[in-house]
Design an enzyme around this catalytic site. Structure first.
Site, PDB file in Angstrom:
ATOM      1  N   ASN A   1      46.845 -46.007  48.558  1.00 56.27           N
ATOM      2  CA  ASN A   1      45.632 -47.002  47.250  1.00 56.27           C
ATOM      3  C   ASN A   1      46.461 -45.819  46.286  1.00 56.27           C
ATOM      4  O   ASN A   1      46.543 -45.083  46.078  1.00 56.27           O
ATOM      5  CB  ASN A   1      44.220 -46.313  47.183  1.00 56.27           C
ATOM      6  CG  ASN A   1      44.053 -46.508  46.042  1.00 56.27           C
ATOM      7  OD1 ASN A   1      43.402 -46.401  44.637  1.00 56.27           O
ATOM      8  ND2 ASN A   1      42.564 -47.096  46.499  1.00 56.27           N
ATOM      9  N   GLU A  40      49.122 -32.581  47.816  1.00 58.51           N
ATOM     10  CA  GLU A  40      50.233 -30.888  47.589  1.00 58.51           C
ATOM     11  C   GLU A  40      51.499 -31.151  47.101  1.00 58.51           C
ATOM     12  O   GLU A  40      51.688 -30.290  46.300  1.00 58.51           O
ATOM     13  CB  GLU A  40      50.514 -29.977  48.182  1.00 58.51           C
ATOM     14  CG  GLU A  40      48.673 -29.814  48.452  1.00 58.51           C
ATOM     15  CD  GLU A  40      48.381 -29.797  50.063  1.00 58.51           C
ATOM     16  OE1 GLU A  40      48.279 -28.337  50.140  1.00 58.51           O
ATOM     17  OE2 GLU A  40      48.112 -30.245  50.884  1.00 58.51           O
TER      18      GLU A  40
HETATM   19 MO1  MOS Z   1      45.003 -27.366  50.574  1.00 58.68          MO
HETATM   20  S1  MOS Z   1      46.219 -24.883  49.766  1.00 58.68           S
HETATM   21  O1  MOS Z   1      45.996 -27.217  52.263  1.00 58.68           O
HETATM   22  O2  MOS Z   1      43.527 -26.624  50.626  1.00 58.68           O
END
Ligand code: MOS
Length: 689
Positions: free
Chosen positions: A581, A655
Site C-alpha cells: 500500500n 524498520e
Molecule cells: Mo520492532 S523493535 O521489532 O517492535
C-alpha cells in the site's frame, strides 16, 4: 460475493481504520468499557537502584477510603519462575530505580494514586553502578545475541590487514539510552472470569504475551484470553510482557474486580524497556581506490541485573560490505538499570549509525565521494554466509537517491558553504534491515452473500497492517476489499507472529493466502464453510540472504552563533520488496526517517550516575522530533518484488526507514561544519566544545 480481477495489493488504499480513529470510535485497551465497575491500580516505585526493602508501611494507604488492596512482595500472589526476570513483587530485592515495590488497587485512579503516595518504604540501599565504559573489567561476552545471532564473527587476520591498509580510520561512536514513546501509554484491563484471565491490553500481538502470562499464573492457554484491537504505537516496547500486565493480573485476582492499569509517561521510562546505549569502535582499512581490506566493529553495550538483553548491534556490518578481513564483537556490562528491550530496528539502528558514519570518514580520508565509496564495495553475494542475495538493490537506491536529492557536483570540502549565519552541508548513508517470516495461521469463514470473515491474531500497531492485510485477503479471494471483514488482535484467533522485526506482512499475508487457497475451486454450501491456512519459513532463509536496503540523503544547516541544527530536507529511497500500500508504506518510511532524525538531534535518556535513575523521564525533557523539526521529506522506492522469499514478494518496511538516517544527518553535519560529532544526539552545545 462478486468476483473481481482488480488487484487491491499495490493500489493506494486509504487506511480502513482511519475514520474510526479520527472520530474517537476506535477503542484502545484502557478505554475498554466495563460499565463503571472497574477499579484502578497505581504503582509505588523504588527510589533505590540496588539493595533490599527493609520495611514497608502500607497502613496509611490502606486507610484511604476507597482502597481495596495494597500488594507488596509480602502479600502478592506467588507467580511462576518467569516473574523473577520481570521483577514483580516477589522478593525484597531491588534491582533498579522505578522497580514496582507496591501496587494500590482502589475504586478510582485518583484514590489509587493518592494512597500510593502514602506507602512508606525503607531500603538498605547500595550505590548503583550504571556507567557504561569500555575500560570496565567486568565486560562479558553473552552466549548469543538477540534473535539468535552469534556474539562475535571473525574472518581473516583483521589486525594484520588493518596494519597493512594504506588508508584507514579508527573511530569510536557513542549512542545514548533511548526510550520508546508511543502516543498510547501501555495499559491493561484485567479480570478473572473464574479461572480464566481476561485481558484487554496494548501490545504487539496477543500471542506474544501468552507464554509468559500463562507461566506466571500457572494457567493453560485456554485460560487466558487477550484482546488488543487498536494499538497507538509501540516500536518494540509493547512486544513483550512487562511488569504491569502481571500486576494487573494479580490485582484482579486479589480483589475479584476488573482492574485498569495504565502507565504514566514517566513510568514508561522505567517499566517497558529502553534502547541500550552503545560504545562502538569502528576500524576500516582500504586500498587507495576505496576497496575495503579490513572491517572491525567492536560493540560495548549494557544489560540489566534481572534479565539479559544482548542487542545485535554489529550484525548488519557482517553483510553490508565485503573485505578479506572482518571482525565484529559484542560485550555487555551488567548494570543496575531496568532491562533494555527492542526499539525500532534494534541493533541495525545504532550499529548502522556507526558503520555508515565511519564509511563517511573513510571516504574523506580517501578523497572519494561517499556514494562512490559504497558503490565500489558492493558485494555480489552475502560476504558472511556466502549465499546469494534474494534481491539486493542498494546500488539502485544510492543512484536514485543521488539523482532525486541533487547530489552530483557536491563540493566535498567541509565547512565552506554558508547561507547567512547558517553553515550548510549534505550527507549520505546506506541502510539495511533483514527480511524474515514467521509461522502464522489464518481462518476464513465463507457464507454465501456475506463478506468473508478473515481471522488472524495479527496486530496493527499503527502501521496500516489492518488495511494491507485486507488488500491481501481481497486479492487472494478475488473479491473487492468491501467483501472482507478482517478480525485481528485477539489471542482466540488463529495464532500468528507478533508485530515485530518488520515481519508482519511477510508472515501474516502468506497465511491468509494459504487459507484462501483452501477455498479455491470449492463450492461454498448454503450453510457456509470455514477453512484454515498456515504459512511459515521454508528453506529460503538457508538458500538466500534476504534483506531490505535503502539510501538516505540529508541537508543540514547549523547556526554558527547558537549551534542550532536544522534538517530542511531528507531523501530516502528504499528497496524493500513489493509495497502493498503506497500510502501506509510511505508513512512507515516517513515515520522511520523521522525517528532517525530524532535520534540524530534529540533523543537521549540521561542516567544519573549517582542515583541510577533516568533523569529526564517525561516529554518535556526527553526530546522527540516534532512536526516543526521535520522539513521536506522525499520518499520513493525501487520497483522490486522478492519472490524468492515469500509469495507476496514483500520484505517488511516497519524498520528500514530509521536505519542509517541518523548517520546521513551526522555526515551532513560534518560537511556543514567540519566538526565530527561522534556521540549522539548532536545537540547545539556540541558545536562549541
Ligand atoms: Mo520492532 S523493535 O521489532 O517492535
Amino acid at each position: 460475493m462478486t468476483a473481481t480481477t482488480e488487484r487491491a495489493v499495490g493500489s493506494d488504499v486509504r487506511r480502513i481504520d482511519g475514520p474510526d480513529k479520527v472520530r474517537g470510535l476506535a477503542r484502545y485497551a484502557f478505554e475498554h468499557e466495563v460499565d463503571g465497575t472497574a477499579v484502578f491500580v497505581a504503582l509505588v516505585q523504588s527510589t533505590a537502584a540496588k539493595g533490599r526493602i527493609t520495611a514497608l508501611d502500607v497502613s496509611a494507604a490502606e486507610a484511604v477510603p476507597g482502597v481495596l488492596a495494597v500488594l507488596t512482595h509480602e502479600n502478592a500472589p506467588r507467580l511462576g519462575e518467569v516473574a523473577e526476570e520481570i521483577v514483580v513483587l516477589q522478593s525484597d530485592r531491588v534491582q533498579y530505580v522505578g522497580q514496582p515495590v507496591a501496587a494500590v488497587v482502589a475504586e478510582t485512579s485518583e484514590v489509587a494514586r493518592d494512597a500510593a503516595a502514602r506507602v512508606a518504604v525503607s531500603y538498605d540501599a547500595q550505590t548503583p553502578d550504571v556507567e557504561l565504559r569500555t575500560d570496565r573489567d567486568d565486560l562479558y561476552a553473552p552466549e548469543e545475541l538477540m534473535a539468535g545471532f552469534e556474539t562475535d564473527s571473525v574472518i581473516g587476520d583483521v589486525d594484520a590487514a588493518l596494519a597493512a591498509a594504506p588508508v584507514s580510520v579508527d573511530v569510536t561512536y557513542e549512542t545514548p539510552n533511548q526510550h520508546n514513546n508511543p502516543i498510547e501509554m501501555h495499559a491493561t484491563v484485567a479480570r478473572w472470569d473464574g479461572d480464566v484471565l481476561r485481558m484487554w491490553d496494548a501490545n504487539q500481538g496477543p500471542h506474544n504475551l501468552v507464554p509468559v502470562i500463562t507461566e506466571a499464573f500457572g494457567i493453560t492457554e485456554d485460560q487466558l484470553h487477550i484482546t488488543s484491537p487498536y494499538v497507538g504505537g509501540a516500536f518494540g516496547s509493547k512486544a513483550y510482557t512487562h511488569v504491569h500486565q502481571l500486576i494487573a493480573g494479580m490485582a484482579a485476582k486479589v480483589t475479584g474486580r476488573t482492574v485498569k492499569l495504565e502507565l504514566t509517561r514517566p513510568q514508561m521510562f522505567t517499566l517497558v524497556g529502553h534502547r541500550t546505549p552503545t560504545i562502538q569502535r569502528l576500524r576500516l582499512g582500504a586500498r587507495p581506490d576505496g576497496t575495503l581490506t579490513a572491517i572491525s566493529h567492536e560493540v560495548v553495550e549494557h544489560t540489566s541485573q534481572n534479565a539479559e538483553f544482548a542487542e545485535q548491534t554489529a550484525t548488519a556490518t557482517r553483510l553490508m560490505y565485503s573485505a578479506p578481513a572482518r571482525r565484529t564483537t559484542h560485550r555487555l556490562a551488567r548494570l543496575d538499570v531496568p532491562a533494555p528491550t527492542i526499539m525500532r530496528a534494534p541493533g541495525e539502528t545504532p550499529g548502522m549509525y556507526a558503520l555508515e558514519s565511519a564509511m563517511d570518514e573513510l571516504a574523506t580520508a580517501l578523497g572519494i565521494d561517499p556514494v562512490e565509496l559504497r558503490l565500489r564495495n558492493e558485494p555480489d553475494r552475502d560476504p558472511e554466509r556466502d549465499v546469494p542475495w534474494s534481491t539486493r538493490n542498494l546500488v539502485a537506491c544510492l543512484r536514485q537517491g543521488a539523482e532525486r536529492f541533487g547530489w552530483s557536483g557536491r563540493d566535498p570540502r567541509p565547512g565552506v558553504r554558508t547561507d547567512g549565519r547558517w553553515l550548510v552541508g549534505t550527507g549520505v548513508a546506506a541502510a539495511t534491515y533483514p527480511t524474515r517470516r514467521r509461522p502464522s495461521a489464518a481462518r476464513i469463514e465463507a457464507v454465501p452473500d456475506k463478506p468473508y470473515v478473515v481471522s488472524i491474531d495479527a496486530s496493527d500497531i499503527g502501521t496500516g497492517a489492518w488495511t494491507a492485510l485486507t488488500q491481501i485477503a481481497a486479492d487472494a479471494l478475488r473479491v473487492p476489499m468491501s467483501e472482507i471483514d478482517l478480525r485481528i488482535g485477539d489471542s482466540r484467533l488463529p495464532k500468528a507472529s507478533g508485530a515485530g522485526g518488520s515481519t508482519g506482512i511477510t508472515s501474516w499475508g502468506p497465511a491468509i493466502m494459504a487459507a484462501a487457497q483452501q477455498l479455491a475451486d470449492r463450492e461454498v454450501p448454503p450453510g457456509g464453510l470455514t477453512v484454515t491456512g498456515e504459512a511459515g519459513p521454508g528453506d529460503e532463509a538457508e538458500q538466500y540472504s534476504s534483506h531490505a536496503f535503502g539510501a538516505h540523503f540529508a541537508e543540514v544547516r547549523v547556526d554558527r552563533d547558537s549551534g542550532e541544527v536544522r534538517v530542511p530536507r531528507m531523501t530516502g529511497v528504499f528497496a524493500a520488496g513489493r509495497i502493498i500500500n503506497a500510502t501506509t508504506g510511505r508513512s512507515q518510511f516517513l515515520g522511520g526517517m523521522t525517528m532517525g532524525l530524532s535520534m540524530a538531534l534529540h533523543e537521549e535518556s540521561v542516567l544519573d550516575l549517582a542515583r541510577g535513575h533516568y533523569a529526564n523521564h517525561d516529554l518535556a525533557e526527553y526530546h522527540i522530533a516534532a512536526n516543526a523539526d521535520v522539513g521536506e521529506v522525499d520518499i520513493s522506492w525501487i520497483d522490486e518484488s522478492d519472490d524468492l522469499h515469500n509469495p507476496l514478494g514483500a520484505k517488511g518496511i516497519g524498520e528500514i526507514g530509521i536505519v542509517g538516517s541518523a548517520a546521513a544527518i551526522g555526515n551532513a553535519y560534518w560537511h556543514a561544519t567540519g566538526r565530527r560529532v561522534r556521540d549522539l544526539p548532536i545537540t547545539p552545545d556540541k558545536y562549541f566544545r
